[in-house]
Design a protein around this motif. Structure first.
Motif, mmCIF file in Angstrom:
data_model
loop_
_atom_site.group_PDB
_atom_site.id
_atom_site.type_symbol
_atom_site.label_atom_id
_atom_site.label_comp_id
_atom_site.label_asym_id
_atom_site.label_seq_id
_atom_site.Cartn_x
_atom_site.Cartn_y
_atom_site.Cartn_z
ATOM 1 N N PRO A 1 0.333 1.741 4.776
ATOM 2 C CA PRO A 1 0.899 2.204 3.632
ATOM 3 C C PRO A 1 2.232 2.936 3.765
ATOM 4 C CG PRO A 1 -1.425 2.905 3.790
ATOM 5 C CD PRO A 1 -0.944 2.394 5.129
ATOM 6 N N LEU B 1 0.860 -1.144 -0.056
ATOM 7 C CA LEU B 1 0.072 -0.053 0.080
ATOM 8 C C LEU B 1 0.875 1.277 0.057
ATOM 9 C CD1 LEU B 1 -2.647 -0.949 2.490
ATOM 10 C CD2 LEU B 1 -2.893 -1.127 0.175
ATOM 11 N N THR C 1 -7.923 4.477 6.660
ATOM 12 C CA THR C 1 -7.551 5.666 5.758
ATOM 13 C C THR C 1 -7.203 6.988 6.734
ATOM 14 O OG1 THR C 1 -9.893 6.394 6.260
ATOM 15 C CG2 THR C 1 -9.333 5.268 3.972
ATOM 16 N N PRO D 1 -1.605 7.149 0.694
ATOM 17 C CA PRO D 1 -2.928 7.049 1.332
ATOM 18 C C PRO D 1 -3.519 8.460 1.508
ATOM 19 C CG PRO D 1 -1.261 6.932 3.020
ATOM 20 C CD PRO D 1 -0.365 7.000 1.767
ATOM 21 N N THR D 2 -4.597 8.780 1.117
ATOM 22 C CA THR D 2 -5.272 9.925 1.326
ATOM 23 C C THR D 2 -6.773 9.331 2.494
ATOM 24 O OG1 THR D 2 -7.103 9.677 -0.339
ATOM 25 C CG2 THR D 2 -4.919 10.492 -0.870
ATOM 26 N N SER E 1 -6.915 -2.299 6.649
ATOM 27 C CA SER E 1 -6.021 -1.017 6.824
ATOM 28 C C SER E 1 -7.115 0.128 7.091
ATOM 29 C CB SER E 1 -5.329 -0.682 5.454
ATOM 30 O OG SER E 1 -4.331 0.265 5.745
ATOM 31 N N SER F 1 -8.512 7.195 -0.317
ATOM 32 C CA SER F 1 -8.195 6.282 -1.440
ATOM 33 C C SER F 1 -6.852 5.752 -1.127
ATOM 34 C CB SER F 1 -7.959 7.076 -2.763
ATOM 35 O OG SER F 1 -7.044 8.262 -2.897
ATOM 36 N N VAL F 2 -6.551 4.806 -1.857
ATOM 37 C CA VAL F 2 -4.985 4.302 -1.320
ATOM 38 C C VAL F 2 -4.387 3.683 -2.825
ATOM 39 C CG1 VAL F 2 -5.684 2.080 -0.312
ATOM 40 C CG2 VAL F 2 -3.492 2.956 0.407
ATOM 41 N N PHE G 1 0.509 5.602 8.381
ATOM 42 C CA PHE G 1 1.357 5.477 7.325
ATOM 43 C C PHE G 1 2.726 5.459 7.842
ATOM 44 C CE2 PHE G 1 0.132 9.836 7.706
ATOM 45 C CZ PHE G 1 1.443 10.513 7.624
#
Length: 219
Positions: free
Chosen positions: A201, A6, A89, A9-10, A87, A13-14, A141
């Protein structure tokens, strides 16, 4: 060669990337509601030893999501799925979060010392650090500041991969050599990076021993 990874990341989304060992057809199934409903990426043809990327979109901010990769080789008739991973976000703007930062592990150099029988203390320290990141429970992350794979290295030894390809002594002497060093560091069996970046991520940056030379890694 590199399993689920991964990145980027946002809050919604990823990116998921892989480097397969065989030419394969791959898509990703994912969910934000514990598999009551599923979302799907497009089906892609992935080539041996070449990175393939998928964007998982429509995720919910500050929320968990689950995903699994479906794949089949050119010789197979039915898709099979890999393990399910979970995971989370990023939060909305101004939300609080935790992240990990590491740099200059010199993992490839430590690995070549281990291969030459010079001890495993460096490898074990890296493994423990990566395991701590995975087990923390609050990290969203991981920023890696580089100098893990060491394409520019004064004292790295050569090593042979499972398929017979070999890295050079000291600094990488080709673009392929640089990429092989990253493959070793992020392999499923070595340092624990692979298991961790399936759920946390990574934002990876090149260090001075990776970006200053002739060959630029493209993991």
């Amino acid at each position: 060669y590199i399993e689920e990874m991964l990145t980027n990341p946002t809050k919604n989304s990823v990116v998921l990337s892989m480097v397969p060992k065989e030419q394969s057809n791959i898509f990703v199934e994912y969910t934000t509601d514990s598999w009551k409903t599923s979302k799907y990426t497009a089906l892609k043809k992935a080539y041996k030893d070449t990175k393939v990327e998928f964007m998982l979109t429509g995720l919910l901010a500050d929320s968990s999501y689950s995903y699994r990769v479906w794949c089949k080789t050119e010789d197979e008739f039915v898709f099979g799925h890999r393990n399910i991973y979970i995971s989370k976000t990023l939060p909305e703007a101004n939300g609080k979060f935790s992240f990990a930062f590491t740099t200059d592990s010199h993992a490839f150099g430590e690995y070549t010392e281990f291969c030459q029988g010079l001890g495993d203390e460096g490898i074990r320290k890296i493994q423990q650090t990566v395991q701590n990141i995975k087990n923390d429970g609050s990290i969203l992350f991981w920023i890696d500041g580089g100098d893990d794979a060491m394409p520019n290295c004064a004292d790295c030894g050569s090593c042979t991969l499972e398929d017979g390809e070999q890295t050079s002594d000291n600094s990488a002497d080709s673009q392929r050599d640089a990429e092989l060093r990253y493959r070793i560091v992020w392999s499923p069996t070595l340092l624990g990076y692979s298991d961790t970046i399936k759920t946390i991520p990574m934002l990876n940056y090149m260090g001075d021993h990776e970006g200053e030379g002739l060959y630029q890694p493209n993991p």
